[in-house]
Design an enzyme around this catalytic site. Structure first.
Site, PDB file in Angstrom:
ATOM      1  N   GLU A   1       0.832  -1.203   0.000  1.00 14.96           N
ATOM      2  CA  GLU A   1       0.000   0.000   0.000  1.00 14.96           C
ATOM      3  C   GLU A   1       0.867   1.253   0.000  1.00 14.96           C
ATOM      4  O   GLU A   1       0.583   2.223  -0.707  1.00 14.96           O
ATOM      5  CB  GLU A   1      -0.930  -0.009   1.224  1.00 14.96           C
TER       6      GLU A   1
ATOM      7  N   ALA B   1       8.305 -35.115 -14.206  1.00 17.27           N
ATOM      8  CA  ALA B   1       8.388 -35.067 -15.667  1.00 17.27           C
ATOM      9  C   ALA B   1       8.254 -36.498 -16.158  1.00 17.27           C
ATOM     10  O   ALA B   1       8.953 -37.387 -15.668  1.00 17.27           O
ATOM     11  CB  ALA B   1       9.725 -34.484 -16.096  1.00 17.27           C
TER      12      ALA B   1
ATOM     13  N   TRP C   1      17.564 -36.432 -19.690  1.00 17.19           N
ATOM     14  CA  TRP C   1      16.408 -35.709 -19.232  1.00 17.19           C
ATOM     15  C   TRP C   1      15.162 -36.182 -19.967  1.00 17.19           C
ATOM     16  O   TRP C   1      15.255 -36.610 -21.125  1.00 17.19           O
ATOM     17  CB  TRP C   1      16.561 -34.203 -19.430  1.00 17.19           C
TER      18      TRP C   1
ATOM     19  N   ARG D   1      10.662 -24.028  -7.908  1.00 22.46           N
ATOM     20  CA  ARG D   1      11.500 -24.146  -6.706  1.00 22.46           C
ATOM     21  C   ARG D   1      11.633 -22.785  -6.030  1.00 22.46           C
ATOM     22  O   ARG D   1      11.594 -22.680  -4.803  1.00 22.46           O
ATOM     23  CB  ARG D   1      12.891 -24.673  -7.087  1.00 22.46           C
TER      24      ARG D   1
ATOM     25  N   THR E   1      15.986 -41.213  -5.177  1.00 24.75           N
ATOM     26  CA  THR E   1      16.265 -40.135  -6.132  1.00 24.75           C
ATOM     27  C   THR E   1      17.674 -39.586  -5.894  1.00 24.75           C
ATOM     28  O   THR E   1      18.395 -39.268  -6.841  1.00 24.75           O
ATOM     29  CB  THR E   1      15.183 -39.038  -6.020  1.00 24.75           C
TER      30      THR E   1
ATOM     31  N   ASP F   1      20.007 -39.958  -9.018  1.00 26.42           N
ATOM     32  CA  ASP F   1      20.165 -38.716  -9.798  1.00 26.42           C
ATOM     33  C   ASP F   1      21.270 -37.796  -9.296  1.00 26.42           C
ATOM     34  O   ASP F   1      21.690 -36.900 -10.034  1.00 26.42           O
ATOM     35  CB  ASP F   1      18.859 -37.899  -9.759  1.00 26.42           C
TER      36      ASP F   1
ATOM     37  N   GLY G   1      10.448 -39.586  -6.544  1.00 23.82           N
ATOM     38  CA  GLY G   1       9.950 -40.600  -7.463  1.00 23.82           C
ATOM     39  C   GLY G   1       8.598 -41.110  -6.991  1.00 23.82           C
ATOM     40  O   GLY G   1       8.024 -40.608  -6.006  1.00 23.82           O
TER      41      GLY G   1
ATOM     42  N   ALA H   1       6.074 -40.437  -3.659  1.00 20.22           N
ATOM     43  CA  ALA H   1       4.895 -39.672  -4.102  1.00 20.22           C
ATOM     44  C   ALA H   1       3.614 -40.391  -3.676  1.00 20.22           C
ATOM     45  O   ALA H   1       2.668 -39.765  -3.182  1.00 20.22           O
ATOM     46  CB  ALA H   1       4.924 -39.482  -5.615  1.00 20.22           C
TER      47      ALA H   1
HETATM   48  N1  LIG Z   1      11.241 -37.657 -13.934  1.00 18.23           N
HETATM   49  C1  LIG Z   1      11.069 -37.175 -12.741  1.00 18.23           C
HETATM   50  O1  LIG Z   1      10.384 -36.159 -12.545  1.00 18.23           O
HETATM   51  C2  LIG Z   1      11.697 -37.847 -11.592  1.00 18.23           C
HETATM   52  C3  LIG Z   1      12.319 -39.056 -11.768  1.00 18.23           C
HETATM   53  N2  LIG Z   1      12.857 -39.696 -10.703  1.00 18.23           N
HETATM   54  C4  LIG Z   1      13.429 -41.027 -10.939  1.00 18.23           C
HETATM   55  O2  LIG Z   1      12.687 -41.943 -10.155  1.00 18.23           O
HETATM   56  C5  LIG Z   1      13.513 -42.980  -9.727  1.00 18.23           C
HETATM   57  C6  LIG Z   1      13.433 -43.112  -8.210  1.00 18.23           C
HETATM   58  O3  LIG Z   1      12.081 -43.296  -7.857  1.00 18.23           O
HETATM   59  P1  LIG Z   1      11.675 -43.929  -6.455  1.00 18.23           P
HETATM   60  O4  LIG Z   1      12.417 -45.175  -6.233  1.00 18.23           O
HETATM   61  O5  LIG Z   1      10.219 -43.978  -6.419  1.00 18.23           O
HETATM   62  O6  LIG Z   1      12.313 -42.868  -5.452  1.00 18.23           O
HETATM   63  P2  LIG Z   1      11.780 -41.890  -4.348  1.00 18.23           P
HETATM   64  O7  LIG Z   1      12.306 -40.530  -4.584  1.00 18.23           O
HETATM   65  O8  LIG Z   1      10.342 -41.987  -4.160  1.00 18.23           O
HETATM   66  O9  LIG Z   1      12.493 -42.463  -3.096  1.00 18.23           O
HETATM   67  C7  LIG Z   1      11.992 -43.569  -2.356  1.00 18.23           C
HETATM   68  C8  LIG Z   1      12.735 -43.594  -1.045  1.00 18.23           C
HETATM   69  O10 LIG Z   1      12.255 -42.553  -0.231  1.00 18.23           O
HETATM   70  C9  LIG Z   1      12.537 -42.870   1.120  1.00 18.23           C
HETATM   71  N3  LIG Z   1      11.344 -42.771   1.969  1.00 18.23           N
HETATM   72  C10 LIG Z   1      11.333 -42.232   3.196  1.00 18.23           C
HETATM   73  N4  LIG Z   1      10.140 -42.289   3.743  1.00 18.23           N
HETATM   74  C11 LIG Z   1       9.357 -42.865   2.846  1.00 18.23           C
HETATM   75  C12 LIG Z   1       7.985 -43.192   2.872  1.00 18.23           C
HETATM   76  N5  LIG Z   1       7.197 -42.948   3.921  1.00 18.23           N
HETATM   77  N6  LIG Z   1       7.477 -43.760   1.794  1.00 18.23           N
HETATM   78  C13 LIG Z   1       8.252 -44.012   0.730  1.00 18.23           C
HETATM   79  N7  LIG Z   1       9.566 -43.725   0.657  1.00 18.23           N
HETATM   80  C14 LIG Z   1      10.113 -43.162   1.726  1.00 18.23           C
HETATM   81  C15 LIG Z   1      13.105 -44.261   1.120  1.00 18.23           C
HETATM   82  O11 LIG Z   1      14.492 -44.027   1.107  1.00 18.23           O
HETATM   83  P3  LIG Z   1      15.581 -45.025   1.736  1.00 18.23           P
HETATM   84  O12 LIG Z   1      15.556 -46.229   0.843  1.00 18.23           O
HETATM   85  O13 LIG Z   1      16.846 -44.256   1.655  1.00 18.23           O
HETATM   86  O14 LIG Z   1      15.145 -45.325   3.126  1.00 18.23           O
HETATM   87  C16 LIG Z   1      12.619 -44.812  -0.195  1.00 18.23           C
HETATM   88  O15 LIG Z   1      13.403 -45.857  -0.669  1.00 18.23           O
HETATM   89  C17 LIG Z   1      14.903 -42.647 -10.199  1.00 18.23           C
HETATM   90  O16 LIG Z   1      15.152 -43.360 -11.362  1.00 18.23           O
HETATM   91  C18 LIG Z   1      14.841 -41.170 -10.497  1.00 18.23           C
HETATM   92  O17 LIG Z   1      15.715 -40.818 -11.542  1.00 18.23           O
HETATM   93  C19 LIG Z   1      12.827 -39.174  -9.457  1.00 18.23           C
HETATM   94  C20 LIG Z   1      12.249 -37.958  -9.240  1.00 18.23           C
HETATM   95  C21 LIG Z   1      11.614 -37.221 -10.290  1.00 18.23           C
HETATM   96  N1  LIG Z   2      14.412 -36.058 -14.861  1.00 13.86           N
HETATM   97  C1  LIG Z   2      13.780 -34.891 -14.780  1.00 13.86           C
HETATM   98  C2  LIG Z   2      13.553 -34.269 -13.532  1.00 13.86           C
HETATM   99  N2  LIG Z   2      13.996 -34.876 -12.394  1.00 13.86           N
HETATM  100  C3  LIG Z   2      14.011 -34.197 -11.120  1.00 13.86           C
HETATM  101  O1  LIG Z   2      14.943 -33.153 -11.103  1.00 13.86           O
HETATM  102  C4  LIG Z   2      15.984 -33.478 -10.190  1.00 13.86           C
HETATM  103  C5  LIG Z   2      17.303 -32.981 -10.725  1.00 13.86           C
HETATM  104  O2  LIG Z   2      17.384 -31.622 -10.405  1.00 13.86           O
HETATM  105  P1  LIG Z   2      18.724 -30.789 -10.613  1.00 13.86           P
HETATM  106  O3  LIG Z   2      19.855 -31.645 -10.193  1.00 13.86           O
HETATM  107  O4  LIG Z   2      18.575 -29.573  -9.771  1.00 13.86           O
HETATM  108  O5  LIG Z   2      18.776 -30.447 -12.069  1.00 13.86           O
HETATM  109  C6  LIG Z   2      15.896 -34.951 -10.075  1.00 13.86           C
HETATM  110  O6  LIG Z   2      16.468 -35.456  -8.911  1.00 13.86           O
HETATM  111  C7  LIG Z   2      14.442 -35.198 -10.091  1.00 13.86           C
HETATM  112  O7  LIG Z   2      13.856 -34.856  -8.849  1.00 13.86           O
HETATM  113  N3  LIG Z   2      12.881 -33.101 -13.505  1.00 13.86           N
HETATM  114  C8  LIG Z   2      12.456 -32.495 -14.649  1.00 13.86           C
HETATM  115  O8  LIG Z   2      11.855 -31.428 -14.594  1.00 13.86           O
HETATM  116  N4  LIG Z   2      12.685 -33.073 -15.834  1.00 13.86           N
HETATM  117  C9  LIG Z   2      13.307 -34.239 -15.954  1.00 13.86           C
HETATM  118  O9  LIG Z   2      13.467 -34.703 -17.076  1.00 13.86           O
END
Ligand SMILES: NC(=O)C1=CN([C@@H]2O[C@H](COP(=O)(O)OP(=O)(O)OC[C@H]3O[C@@H](n4cnc5c(N)ncnc54)[C@H](OP(=O)(O)O)[C@@H]3O)[C@@H](O)[C@H]2O)C=CC1
Ligand SMILES: Nc1c(N[C@@H]2O[C@H](COP(=O)(O)O)[C@@H](O)[C@H]2O)[nH]c(=O)[nH]c1=O
Length: 624
Positions: free
Chosen positions: A112, A223, A239, A253, A265, A269, A359, A363
């Site tokens: 304001e 993604a 990617w 972010r 993750t 990653d 992942g 989720a």
């Molecule tokens: N394209 C995209 O946007 C994205 C892609 N990815 C990809 O996805 C894959 C990984 O997926 P994902 O295995 O599902 O990984 P997540 O990121 O979902 O990680 C799962 C891990 O989270 C931890 N965790 C802690 N608390 C919980 C809970 N309450 N419930 C579930 N998990 C919990 C555990 O870790 P711990 O085992 O250490 O105890 C578990 O193993 C990779 O290949 C990555 O590249 C990931 C993010 C985004």
């Molecule tokens: N592969 C993938 C994503 N992956 C997400 O982005 C993280 C990597 O972030 P940074 O290291 O900051 O670049 C990775 O761990 C995962 O959570 N995101 C996207 O928008 N597009 C993509 O194709």
């Protein structure tokens, strides 16, 4: 009056105006979307702002407020637009904006003040548009003071402040300075305000969710390929989406207080999770790992980029915890690591919004825990295949498509070759209290001040004030269709039957009998409502005009028959009563305040009548 100054901003897209005829009767998420082109203004000068202009300028205030998204936390985003009724000479379809401002960050000058400074003398006699009621508190009255000093004569407020202790304060202060204040939904209920209200809600969605649900606003972002994979079956994911989409992720972010990933993750990653390439706010990075079986070296452990928190299970790998701590990473132990407890923890740390970039495993866990409010899915036009390739959301335990979670307020945007689909899982809460408008309040109860009030909600009969419900089991002794006294099991029985009372038709008489004999108020309501729909010709012709009187007579009988009810009603003096029915938007307040709350109003009227502060019939009322 000074000559109109030049406009401050050019090229602002014309605001769409909504088309729904009576938006207050629709659920929020449906009432806030439809858009039609803004009508071109023909007159070059107007004496005052039209509703269309008001809505347009309010939307603009919300857009201005959004410029500092992510930076103001824990404060809301405030925007202020000061405008005059004259048309903008360069773009005559738009009103003349003379000043704009937004809260840049905590501790910086308020919106304001900035807008008033920019407008200077042109603010005198102008209208200020605020997406949110100012949160002046603890003796700081800069926002209100700036508007008063600038000579603003009218203020339009999109939303009252969601925090109870601040709600209504600034509005009251402005009014006490003789500034005319219009609040959307209370003083302005025109169809043009649908879109504007949605903008005001969206820009402060994090605060509204936080206030309503006591967790930060959570967005799940991923993604995926066109065949629904977030990585190849090897786990490789860089990617999927294109550069422009990933740039958008940096923006997301930058709007968040924290970014969350799961242990996998991190292992696959080695992400950085920074908002690089966009200047401004850098969120905290949070890793959820039960096992703490994480790499010794990882980008996330470089806390020069951003602060990192690792949330883990109590007692997990204490030696590794120490190593992380040596690097400056904060480790937080939970008795049971789960998304809800982590969100409560984030709430306690004051976070408004969190971005989940995990992942599918985590989720699914977060969705199941109901902590995700919005989803942003980037879809890339490519196929990777692989029956083991990870997907965005893991097991949710659903077996039928009818169980699927439907998004609300879905939007689609093409970003280069990708598509961004966004939608809400839970609607944005509108915390505006369901109270009658300022003009109506004195006629409902002269003792209730609408701006300094508590709200008492009732709905189910087992609620604290459930006895106020028409379904509560308090029989009333009142005349039936033959004028003979009959004991109606509940007010609902009486009310439903009276839809058909006096109609000269045997079928109508049967319906009245059926309702009289209905075993429960639910059954009475079901019979009354279905017959009304099926046979509208059997409903008495004066029903719409008399139904409020019928209801008032019934509740008056109920409350005067049972002293305990009279006492309960009197004990609510000073509070606004709201029947929080999500379905009945005439008698109830609706899910998000969109209902008319007639039952609540009648109860307040009755309360006044019993207290002797309200005339008991219309003639007395008119004579008073
Ligand atoms: N394209 C995209 O946007 C994205 C892609 N990815 C990809 O996805 C894959 C990984 O997926 P994902 O295995 O599902 O990984 P997540 O990121 O979902 O990680 C799962 C891990 O989270 C931890 N965790 C802690 N608390 C919980 C809970 N309450 N419930 C579930 N998990 C919990 C555990 O870790 P711990 O085992 O250490 O105890 C578990 O193993 C990779 O290949 C990555 O590249 C990931 C993010 C985004
Ligand atoms: N592969 C993938 C994503 N992956 C997400 O982005 C993280 C990597 O972030 P940074 O290291 O900051 O670049 C990775 O761990 C995962 O959570 N995101 C996207 O928008 N597009 C993509 O194709």
């Amino acid at each position: 009056m000074p000559p109109p100054p030049p406009p401050l901003l050019v090229g602002v897209a014309p605001a769409p105006a909504a088309t729904a005829p009576s938006f207050l009767h629709l659920p929020l998420h449906t009432r806030l979307r439809a858009a039609a082109p803004r009508a071109a203004a023909t007159a070059s000068v107007r004496a005052s702002h039209s509703h269309e202009d008001d809505a347009f300028l309010l939307r603009r205030a919300a857009d201005v407020a959004d410029r500092s998204a992510g930076l103001t936390s824990p404060h809301p985003n405030f925007g202020c637009v000061i405008a005059r009724p004259q048309r903008d000479a360069d773009s005559p379809a738009e009103p003349l904006v003379v000043g704009e401002g937004f809260l840049y960050a905590e501790g910086t000058p308020c919106a304001e003040l900035l807008a008033a400074r920019e407008a200077g003398e042109h603010a005198r006699g102008a209208t200020a548009y605020l997406n949110l009621e100012p949160g002046d508190c603890y003796g700081d009255s800069t926002a209100v003071g700036s508007l008063v000093q600038a000579g603003i004569t009218r203020v339009v407020v999109g939303l009252r402040h969601p925090l109870k202790h601040l709600r209504g304060k600034a509005i009251k202060a402005l009014r006490s300075e003789s500034i005319h204040v219009d609040v959307v939904g209370e003083d302005l209920q025109n169809k043009f305000f649908e879109e504007a209200l949605m903008s005001c809600l969206t820009v402060n969605a994090p605060l509204l969710y936080r206030t309503a649900f006591h967790v930060p606003f959570s967005v799940l972002k991923y993604a995926m390929t066109a065949d629904g994979k977030i990585a190849a079956s090897s786990g490789h994911a860089s990617w999927i989406s294109g550069k422009a989409s990933r740039g958008r992720v940096f923006e997301l972010r930058g709007r968040s207080d924290a970014v969350i990933v799961g242990g996998n993750t991190v292992r696959f990653d080695d992400p950085r999770l920074t908002a690089r390439h966009v200047k401004g706010h850098v969120p905290v990075r949070i890793v959820l790992s039960q096992s703490l079986n994480l790499p010794e070296e990882a980008n996330l452990w470089n806390v020069n980029d951003a602060y990192t928190i690792v949330a883990t299970q109590r007692g997990a790998r204490r030696d590794f915890q120490k190593k992380l701590a040596m690097k400056g990473v904060e480790v937080v132990e939970f008795d049971m690591l789960n998304p809800r407890d982590v969100m409560s923890y984030c709430y306690d740390r004051g976070y408004l919004s969190v971005l989940w970039e995990c992942g599918g495993t985590l989720a699914a866990s977060a969705i199941s825990a109901s902590v995700i409010h919005k989803v942003c899915a980037f879809v890339a036009p490519k196929i990777i295949g692989g029956s083991d390739a990870p997907t965005p959301v893991g097991e949710l335990g659903m077996s039928q498509m009818t169980q699927a979670i439907n998004f609300i307020d879905v939007s689609y945007e093409q970003i280069d070759r990708d598509m961004l689909m966004s939608g809400f899982i839970q609607p944005i809460p509108d915390l505006s209290p369901v109270i009658p408008s300022m003009d109506e309040i004195p006629s409902v109860d002269p003792e209730v001040s609408p701006y300094e009030t508590n709200i008492i909600s009732f709905y189910k009969t087992w609620d604290t004030f459930g006895a106020f419900s028409n379904f509560s089991p308090y029989p009333i002794h009142m005349p039936d269709e033959n004028g003979e006294y009959f004991t109606w099991p509940t007010v609902e029985h009486y009310y439903q039957a009276h839809k058909f009372v006096g109609v000269d038709n045997p079928q109508a008489r049967t319906i009245v009998q059926d309702i009289k004999l209905a075993k429960s108020p639910e059954e009475a309501a079901r019979i009354g409502r279905t017959r009304q729909k099926e046979f509208p010709e059997l409903v008495r012709t004066d029903w719409e005009a008399t139904k409020v009187d019928v209801m008032y007579r019934a509740i008056k009988c109920k409350f005067s028959t049972y002293p305990s009810l009279t006492n309960m009603l009197l004990s609510t003096a000073g509070s606004v009563l709201v029947e929080s029915s999500p379905h009945d938007l005439f008698w109830g307040g609706g899910r998000e305040g969109e209902g008319l709350n007639y039952l609540g109003r009648l109860l307040m009227q009755l309360r006044s009548e019993i207290r002797g502060t309200f005339p008991s019939n219309v003639e007395e009322r008119d004579a008073a």
